[in-house]
Write a protein that holds these residues in place. Sequence first.
Motif, short mmCIF file in Angstrom:
data_model
loop_
_atom_site.label_atom_id
_atom_site.label_comp_id
_atom_site.label_asym_id
_atom_site.label_seq_id
_atom_site.Cartn_x
_atom_site.Cartn_y
_atom_site.Cartn_z
N LYS A 348 4.33 -10.41 19.59
CA LYS A 348 5.41 -10.37 20.57
C LYS A 348 6.68 -11.05 20.08
O LYS A 348 7.72 -10.94 20.71
CB LYS A 348 4.94 -11.02 21.88
CG LYS A 348 3.92 -10.18 22.62
CD LYS A 348 3.54 -10.81 23.95
CE LYS A 348 2.50 -9.96 24.68
NZ LYS A 348 2.04 -10.63 25.92
N GLN A 349 6.58 -11.79 18.96
CA GLN A 349 7.75 -12.49 18.44
C GLN A 349 8.34 -11.83 17.19
O GLN A 349 9.10 -12.44 16.47
CB GLN A 349 7.39 -13.95 18.12
CG GLN A 349 7.09 -14.81 19.33
CD GLN A 349 8.20 -14.82 20.36
OE1 GLN A 349 7.96 -14.64 21.54
NE2 GLN A 349 9.43 -15.03 19.91
N LEU A 350 7.96 -10.57 16.95
CA LEU A 350 8.56 -9.88 15.81
C LEU A 350 9.13 -8.54 16.23
O LEU A 350 8.74 -7.98 17.25
CB LEU A 350 7.53 -9.72 14.69
CG LEU A 350 6.20 -8.99 14.97
CD1 LEU A 350 6.35 -7.49 14.83
CD2 LEU A 350 5.13 -9.48 14.00
N THR A 351 10.08 -8.06 15.44
CA THR A 351 10.69 -6.75 15.70
C THR A 351 9.86 -5.65 15.08
O THR A 351 9.45 -4.70 15.72
CB THR A 351 12.13 -6.72 15.14
OG1 THR A 351 12.88 -7.77 15.77
CG2 THR A 351 12.81 -5.39 15.43
N ASN A 352 9.61 -5.76 13.79
CA ASN A 352 8.68 -4.88 13.09
C ASN A 352 8.25 -5.54 11.79
O ASN A 352 8.70 -6.65 11.48
CB ASN A 352 9.25 -3.47 12.87
CG ASN A 352 10.58 -3.51 12.17
OD1 ASN A 352 10.75 -4.19 11.18
ND2 ASN A 352 11.54 -2.76 12.71
N VAL A 353 7.39 -4.87 11.04
CA VAL A 353 6.80 -5.45 9.83
C VAL A 353 7.17 -4.61 8.61
O VAL A 353 7.17 -3.38 8.66
CB VAL A 353 5.26 -5.54 9.96
CG1 VAL A 353 4.58 -5.76 8.62
CG2 VAL A 353 4.88 -6.66 10.94
N ILE A 354 7.50 -5.30 7.52
CA ILE A 354 7.57 -4.67 6.20
C ILE A 354 6.33 -5.13 5.45
O ILE A 354 6.16 -6.34 5.19
CB ILE A 354 8.84 -5.08 5.42
CG1 ILE A 354 10.11 -4.72 6.20
CG2 ILE A 354 8.85 -4.45 4.03
CD1 ILE A 354 11.38 -5.29 5.60
N ALA A 355 5.44 -4.20 5.13
CA ALA A 355 4.19 -4.56 4.44
C ALA A 355 4.43 -4.63 2.93
O ALA A 355 5.11 -3.78 2.36
CB ALA A 355 3.12 -3.51 4.73
N ILE A 356 3.86 -5.67 2.31
CA ILE A 356 3.95 -5.81 0.86
C ILE A 356 2.63 -6.35 0.32
O ILE A 356 1.99 -7.20 0.95
CB ILE A 356 5.14 -6.73 0.45
CG1 ILE A 356 5.35 -6.71 -1.07
CG2 ILE A 356 4.94 -8.15 0.95
CD1 ILE A 356 6.67 -7.33 -1.52
N LYS A 357 2.21 -5.83 -0.82
CA LYS A 357 1.04 -6.41 -1.49
C LYS A 357 1.53 -7.60 -2.31
O LYS A 357 2.52 -7.47 -3.04
CB LYS A 357 0.36 -5.39 -2.40
CG LYS A 357 -0.92 -5.92 -3.04
CD LYS A 357 -1.57 -4.86 -3.93
CE LYS A 357 -2.91 -5.36 -4.47
NZ LYS A 357 -2.80 -6.48 -5.41
N ILE A 358 0.86 -8.74 -2.19
CA ILE A 358 1.29 -9.92 -2.94
C ILE A 358 1.19 -9.60 -4.44
O ILE A 358 0.12 -9.24 -4.93
CB ILE A 358 0.43 -11.15 -2.59
CG1 ILE A 358 0.45 -11.42 -1.08
CG2 ILE A 358 0.92 -12.38 -3.35
CD1 ILE A 358 -0.58 -12.43 -0.62
#
Length: 420
Positions: A348-358
Motif C-alpha cells: 500500500k506504500q508503493l506506486t509500482n515495482v521495477i523487478a531486477i535480479k541482483i
Amino acid sequence: METKTKKLLNELLQLHPKYIDLSLDRLKELLHKLGNPQFYLPKTIHIAGTNGKGSVLSFIKNILVLNGFSCDAYISPHLTKFNERIVLDNKHVSTKKLLDSLEFVKKVNNNNPITFFEITTAAAFMLFNKSNSDFLILETGLGGRLDATNIIPKKLCSIITPISYDHEEYLGKTLKKITKEKLGIIKNSDFVLIGNQKNEVKQYITNKLLKTKNVYFYGKNFRVNKIKKNNFEFYFSGKKSVVYRPNLNGSHQVENASIALAFSEIIKKNNFQINFRQVNIAIKNTYWPGRLEILSYQNKKIILDGSHNVDGAKKLRDFLKFKNLKPIVLFGMLNNKKIDNFLKIIKKQLTNVIAIKIPNEKNAFTTNEIKEKCNSLSINCIKAKNINEALKMIRESNQNVFMITGSLYLIGKIRNRFIN
C-alpha cells in the motif's frame, strides 16, 4: 592489489561446497594452527539478533571513539568492498593488510574444507590480535551459538538486538528456536544487554536468563520515551537523560540507540571514562549507509534500504507512511527470503515495482519470478534487465521518489552509482 584480493576471495569461496554450514570444528582447527588469536583480542562486545545489529554496532563504535578509545569492528555483509567488514582503529583495513592476512590464513589452512565466512573470520582475528585497540565490536554473521564469531572465549558484553523470523532454514522454524540460537553468544560475558523484543521472545529470554547475573532488559532496566523531532528521553535505572535524536531515519533507530546508551552507562559504572556530551554527539552523528538512507540522483529522491525480512518491511512501511511517500520500488531479493510476505506489507506504500535480479548472485529471484509474485498480489511490475536499464527508467520517469530495497546485496551493487 585490489584485483589480487578479489581473486583470492573468490578462491576462498570454493574451499567448501556450502556457503553456510553451521559448525565450529573447522574454524577451531584452523585457529589452533594459527596460534589461537581469538584468545588474545581487545575487550570484546558481541552482537547478535535479527535486525539492528549493524546500527547498534555503529552507535557503540561512535560513542567509544568520541570518548577517546581506539576501536576495532567486524561487520557483515559489506556494501561495496570487502575491506568494510574489518575495521582497525576506526578505519577500514588497508587492502595490503587484508591481502597479507588472507594469504597467510589460506596457506595455513592448506585447502582444507572451510566456509568463506569461517576463513575470513580467522583472517580478521589475526588482524584484531595484532591491533592493540581498546575495544573490538563483533557482529555475528548468522545465528549466534554456532556462528564463527562465537569461538572467542571471553566477552565484556553480549548484546541481543530485536529477534524475528529470518534464516529459518538454518536457525529453526519457530521464534523460540531462533532465539535459542541467538542467545548462544552470551556465554562468558561480564554483562548482557537485551533490546526491545516481541512478547514471545521476551518471555522466553526472561525465563532462560532468570539466574544470569548482570542482564539488562529494554523496558525493565532501560527504555526510551517521548520521541520528538530533535530529541528523546532515555531512562536507565530510573534516571532520565535527554538525548539528541539520531540522524538515521526511522523511529526504530531510537531504540537501537538506546542499547548503545545503556552500554555506555554500564561501562561508565565500571570506571571507563565516558562523557555524556560526547555520547550525545555520537548518537546524533552516527552514519550507517543503506538503511533508510536518502540520496539525490538526477533531481530525484532515492531511498536505499537493505531490508529483506518481515520486520524490516514493517519498519519500511511505517517510515513511508510517516513521510507520506509512495515511491516506485526497484526490487531484488535472494530466493531464500519470504518475498510474498515482504511485498504484502509494503504494497500500500508503493506506486509500482521495477523487478531486477541482483547482479552476480546466483541465489537471487529472477525478474520473471518477481513479476509473477507482484501479479499475484495485484502490484504493477515491469522488468529491468540490469542496473543500467533500471537507472535509465529512473531518469526518464515522471515520478520523483524511488526506493531500492529487498537486499543489502542489491544496495551494495547500486549505491555507488548515486554517490560518484
